[in-house]
Every structure is written in structure tokens, then in C-alpha cells.
Design an enzyme around this catalytic site. Structure first.
Site: not given
Lengths: 278, 405
Positions: A50, A61
């Protein structure tokens, strides 16, 4: 249409083991080092890569991945350069699946149709876009499917049985189960809870289910991988990368190895796990 | 841009939260179920007369509504044109229009059984309003505020803490309102089971832009009635400042279908539109951030750019999606005022009317100084005086003494 993702998971199933999925940020800490890192990942045991697309405002995040994105942006990383990175990687590796992960705005600004053509040509196999739930499938998910890219959806602890069919409807490649309610790199994933959740998702789909968020150590990775078709590690790799940088945030001779060594250790953990029962 | 005019400007959004191409629900899957719950809870509350009745009670006796519509006689004389009325939202409890929306959302949170409230704040006015109502209803309150804003809006930080809220200075990104919103979203994703996110403006994922607009529309609805009482007719123009745009949307929305009413939104032009500024419509283009598609300040790669405004409350690189739509269909005219123009207006209103405005509505006053002289004396102009300037007194004092710029 079969993508490298479909092929890879079919191979792993035959081999009877789970996938080790690694997340790194494109262009972190600079484009040249980043290319060396992603080249080293499959050699160190990563089955799927990824690749984060840097964004100024990564709302899901934690601090480590936020900082990784900002490091990449600071050295001039753009979506176009992320595609270039994948194109360069593909010269030596035409088998390891690459999934771009990030937020919608840079793709929207690039232009969805143009992006899909360029991404496919660069050798990208799938997309994970955090801020595109099924309610916004017209934006990118449906066009991506048409263009032959997997659109990999996140399922979370708040995605209940009633909602799961909607989440899974246009998902392909694999399902990414977010093990915690929270941001990347926060709480540790609990293997028992994950096991129940994966079983629940499997009742609704035949797709492989990979689990991420909160997996940091080889032991962790082994425990999670024994309950799922794959374990995703991101923040721990990015922390290893960051710890190898010099005071100015630049790559050192240790940087590529730091990521590769942790990848190898985590891969051992995943490979020690038995494939989850189908 | 050639877009067909709708039959009504007040019927949006559609069931997916779109105003034209703007709005939507661009959020992480973790939040989606809660956003759908919120939409259901809001629809049920709107249909429940008890909800409105309870809210009206608090609006009257706790907030102090209706807020007056005041004829600014000396400002009118000074500018020598339109007859200027100020909608006195700065007289509300907590000192700004923000409380109208917070009251509505806190009552929704209570209906949904949420005990923990989070909010983002720029100038601190939304944070103070949220901290106030959390104190009133005994709810836990956590406010995210950019570290830069914590510095320049100290009086509001102290107020929030006195009211029992926890203020988290946000040190990521540009350390202003956009980063506070990112951090609030991160908290929400983490604590989604017990937490209600009280968004302060007409932005974010559907249904927030709609419900915030609805709770703020009391401003325009009162103005309509009050203007009828004093002048016997509709106003001719409306002016309000815009960061996210909640005070503006609250004033504008009830008048959108009154075609004789000219409407002006005023963005923050900071150092000027060719330099650092916060005017998303004048200097931005459509993109996706914080749950909605709207005009945003960004670079060629879609990376969000730093906004700048002297006013912490306008220092945001986006704008509510309904404003983006009203801009594209041409119903509202979006103008902008620089830091210097806002400072001049701040001083003028203080000296002429004895009202120290917040730096945010000082931007609206700055454009009134341009618009009013060009209009006849029987032209009725309403300005939303969305907040009072107490919080800005230390900062403006320093600027005027030449200490900071």
C-alpha cells in the site's frame, strides 16, 4: 477482470498462508529513497504494497503518518510523481500488487478520468480512499471498477450487519477491516475481537479480508494474521524509517535497511500464522 | 457560469446532501453510521413540536433572543447613503451568533444520548458557546483550537476553561482552524461510541451544513419581522462576513427567494487577494475537504493551502457548500475585505456607534463602508453584527500600538 491483487491472493490461498501488507508513504523521505524502499519491500517478504498518497490534511491518520506525508510534500511530492514512482517500480516487478491509499482531493483535482487512465498505465492495481464511503460511489469507485482497478473498502467496528452489504457491494480485491475505532498508529488491535469481526464480514463476502490499524510487532502480526487473510502494517514501518533519518529529516545510509529489516521480521510473524479458516 | 435558476433557492440540499455539485458526505466509514443516525435524529426532532418549544424557551430566556435590529444612525450619517441597520447578534449570551447553533446541536446530542461533546474553534466564539451549553447541561466538553489561535485569542481560552471545558491546542499543520477541525475529526473517529461532534459552521458532511443553517436561520427570520415592524417592508440589501459562513447563511437563507433583496457575503482578503488570504471563493476552486465538496484554497496538486486572516474566526481555507452553490448560481455576491480594511472598520464602528465589533463582522462593516455611500438614502441595508470585540481588544490594541502586525 483479474488484477495482480486477485492473482496474489489466489496464490497465497494455494500456499495456505495469509498476506503481509505493508504501508509506506510515497516520496518519504525523498523520491529516490522511497523507490529503493518499495523495491526492498517484496524482497523482505511483503506480499502487497500500500502506497500512501501524501495529503496536507489526513483526517484519519495519527501523528506518524501525518508527518510522513508532510516530509514527502516538503520535498515536492505530488500525485503525478507518485504515479512515476510506481512506473519505475514496475520495471523490475510486475507481480507485487500496489494499492494507492489516501484522500480524495488530490485525485479529484488531478481529474478522475485522467487519473484512472494514468494509474492503470503506471501499474497500480487498487485504490483505498479513506473519505469516499459507499454513499459517494459515483465519484471514483464506479469509474475505477470500470477502468479495471480494484476499489478496496474499509469496514470498521461501527459497520454493522445492516450496513455491511452496502459497504461490500462495490468492493473488490480485498476488504480492509479497520481493527479499531480510531486513527492509524493509535491503540493496539485485539486479536480476539478481530477474529469475531472477520468472521462476521466473511458471512457477507467471499473476498479476502485483511486487517490493519494497531499492528506493530511480529507477534501482533502473527496473532492477527491467524484470524484473517492478511495483516497490514504501516505506522511501525514509518516509525522505523523516521528513526533512521538525520537531524534534518533526510535519508541516511541506514534508511532503506531500517524499513527492510522490520519488514522481514514482521513477514516472519505473518508467515508463522496459519491461514484463517474459510 | 450558465446554470439554470431553480424555482426556489431555499429547497436544498437533496437527500444526499448536495447543493448543486457541492456538499455531500466525504467521511471515513467509521463515521458514516453516526452521520446517518444524526440525520435521522434531526429529522425526528424537526417534526417534534416539543423540541422546538424547548429550544424556544432557552433561546428567549438563556440566549436572550430576539436580538435587536438597531438603526446605526451615526454610521448612516457618516457614510451618507443607505440606511444601515445592525442585527445585534453580539448581544446574545456568549457574545456571538454561535450560541444559536450550539443550543440546537446540544439538544440533539441529548436526544441521541451522547454525553461527550467535542468542537473545533477558530476565534474561540464557537468553543465558548459549546463550553457554555455543556456547562448548562452537565456534559463533558473538549475543544480543539489551533495553537496559533490559542495565542491570539487568549480571553476566550480562559473563558472556555472557566466553563469547565478542556482546550487542546493543535500543533499539527498550520495550527489554525483547519487543523483544529482535522484533530476534532480524529477524536470523533476514536470516540465515536459516546461522542457528539458539535460543528461550528455550515460546513462538514451532510447533514451538518443544513442543520447549522436551520438553527442559524432565526437571525434572518427575526430580521424579516423586525424590519417589517420598523420600516413596513423588506430590506434592500444584506451584508455578512464569511469564514465557514454560518452567520451569513443564518441571515441570508430566509431572504433567498425575495428577489428584490441584494445579498453580499464578505470573505477575508488578509494581506490582499494576490498575497496570503482566506477568501475561498475569490481565490479558490471546488475541491473536497472536511466531509464536503466546496470552494477551497489549494495548490495545483490539490494540497490545501494556508489561509491567512487577522481574524481567527475567518482563517479557514474553505467555505460552507451552500455558499459555493449560491455563488455559482449568482444569487449572492461574494466580496472580500483585507486585514487593514477590517481594522479601519473596527475602529470606525467603535467610535461612531459605541459598539466594539469582533474582527469577523468588522469585515462586513468594511464593505458596508463601500456599498452604503453608493446607495440612496431610502435603501435599507442590514449588517449582521455577528460577534462582539472583547476577545479582540488585546490583539487590536497591540496592532494599533505597532507592536505586532
Amino acid at each position: 477482470m483479474t488484477t495482480r491483487i486477485d492473482t496474489r491472493f489466489a496464490e497465497l490461498k494455494k500456499a495456505g498462508r495469509s498476506a503481509f501488507v505493508t504501508f509506506v508513504m510515497a516520496g518519504d523521505p525523498d523520491p529516490a529513497t522511497s523507490l529503493e524502499i518499495i523495491k526492498a519491500l517484496p524482497k523482505s517478504g511483503a506480499d502487497v504494497i500500500e502506497l500512501g498518497m501524501p495529503f496536507t490534511d489526513p483526517m484519519a491518520d495519527g501523528p506518524s503518518i501525518q508527518a510522513a506525508g508532510l516530509r514527502a510534500l516538503k520535498v515536492g511530492m505530488t500525485l503525478r510523481k507518485t504515479l512515476d514512482l510506481v512506473r519505475d517500480f514496475r520495471r523490475d516487478d510486475n507481480a507485487t500488487p500496489i494499492v494507492l491509499m489516501g484522500y480524495y482531493n488530490p485525485i479529484y483535482i488531478y481529474g478522475v478520468d485522467k487519473f484512472l487512465v494514468d494509474a492503470k498505465a503506471a501499474g497500480i492495481d487498487g485504490l483505498i480512499i479513506v473519505d469516499l464511503p459507499p454513499e459517494e460511489d459515483d465519484e471514483l469507485c464506479l469509474p475505477a471498477m470500470k477502468a479495471g482497478l480494484n476499489f478496496i473498502r474499509l469496514a470498521t467496528p461501527t459497520t454493522d450487519d445492516k450496513r455491511l452489504p452496502a459497504v461490500l457491494a462495490n468492493t473488490s480485491g480485498f476488504v480492509y477491516y479497520v481493527a479499531i475505532t480510531g486513527i492509524t498508529g493509535a491503540a493496539a488491535a485485539d486479536a480476539t475481537a478481530v477474529s469475531g469481526a472477520v468472521a462476521r464480514i466473511k458471512r457477507h463476502t467471499k473476498l479476502p479480508v485483511c486487517v490493519g490499524f494497531g499492528i506493530r510487532t511480529p507477534e501482533n502480526a502473527q496473532a492477527i494474521a491467524s484470524h484473517a487473510n492478511g495483516a497490514v502494517v504501516g505506522t511501525a514501518l514509518i516509525d522505523a524509517l523516521k528513526n533512521s533519518l538525520d537531524a534534518g529529516g533526510r535519508a541516511t545510509a541506514k534508511t532503506v535497511n531500517a524499513v527492510a529489516e522490520l519488514t522481514a521480521a514482521l513477514a516472519q510473524g505473518v508467515k508463522g500464522a496459519k491461514q484463517a479458516a474459510e | 457560469m450558465n446554470i439554470a435558476k431553480p424555482n426556489s433557492y431555499r429547497s436544498g440540499p437533496d437527500e444526499r446532501g448536495h447543493f448543486g455539485i457541492f456538499g455531500g458526505r466525504f467521511v471515513a466509514e467509521t463515521l458514516m453510521p453516526l452521520i446517518l443516525d444524526l440525520e435521522k435524529a434531526y429529522t425526528a426532532a424537526k417534526a417534534d413540536p416539543a423540541f422546538q418549544a424547548e429550544m424556544n424557551g432557552y433561546l428567549k430566556n438563556y440566549v436572550g433572543r430576539p436580538s435587536p435590529l438597531y438603526f446605526a444612525e451615526r454610521l448612516t450619517e457618516h457614510l451618507g447613503g443607505a440606511k444601515i441597520y445592525l442585527k445585534r447578534e453580539e448581544l446574545n449570551h456568549t457574545g456571538s451568533h454561535k450560541v444559536n447553533n450550539v443550543l440546537g446541536q446540544i439538544m440533539l446530542a441529548r436526544r441521541m444520548g451522547k454525553k461527550r461533546i467535542i468542537a473545533e474553534t477558530g476565534a474561540g466564539q464557537h468553543g465558548v458557546a459549546t463550553a457554555t451549553l455543556c456547562a448548562r447541561f452537565g456534559l463533558e466538553c473538549v475543544v480543539y483550537m489551533g495553537a496559533v489561535d490559542v495565542e491570539r485569542q487568549q480571553p476566550n481560552v480562559i473563558r472556555m476553561e472557566m466553563l469547565g471545558a478542556t482546550v487542546h491546542p493543535v500543533r499539527s499543520g498550520t495550527r489554525t482552524l483547519k487543523d483544529a477541525m482535522n484533530e476534532a475529526l480524529r477524536d470523533w473517529v476514536t470516540n465515536v461510541h459516546n461522542t457528539f461532534y458539535c460543528i461550528g459552521t455550515v460546513a462538514g458532511p451532510h447533514p451538518y451544513p443544513t442543520l447549522v443553517r436551520d438553527f442559524q436561520s432565526i437571525i434572518g427570520n427575526e430580521t424579516k419581522v423586525q424590519m417589517q415592524e420598523v420600516e413596513g417592508r423588506l430590506p434592500d440589501s444584506l451584508v455578512a462576513c464569511i469564514g465557514g459562513g454560518s452567520n451569513a447563511m443564518g441571515l441570508f437563507h430566509p431572504f433567498l427567494d425575495d428577489s428584490t433583496v441584494e445579498i453580499f457575503g464578505v470573505e477575508a482578503a488578509g494581506h490582499g487577494l494576490t498575497q496570503l488570504h482566506a477568501a475561498s471563493i475569490a481565490g479558490g476552486r471546488p475541491g473536497v475537504l472536511h466531509g464536503n465538496r466546496t470552494y477551497l484554497l489549494m495548490d495545483a496538486d490539490g494540497q490545501i493551502q494556508d489561509a491567512h486572516s487577522i481574524s481567527a474566526g475567518l482563517d479557514y481555507p474553505g467555505i460552507g457548500p451552500e455558499h459555493s452553490w449560491l455563488h455559482e448560481i449568482g444569487r449572492v455576491n461574494y466580496l472580500s475585505a483585507t486585514d487593514d480594511e477590517a481594522l479601519a472598520a473596527f475602529q470606525l464602528l467603535s467610535k461612531l456607534e459605541g459598539i466594539i465589533p469582533a474582527l469577523e463582522p468588522a469585515h462586513a462593516i468594511a464593505k458596508v463602508m463601500e456599498l452604503a455611500p453608493k446607495r440612496p438614502r431610502d435603501h435599507l441595508m442590514v449588517v449582521n453584527l455577528s460577534g462582539r470585540g472583547d476577545k479582540d481588544v488585546p490583539q487590536v490594541g497591540d496592532i494599533l500600538k505597532g507592536k505586532t502586525k
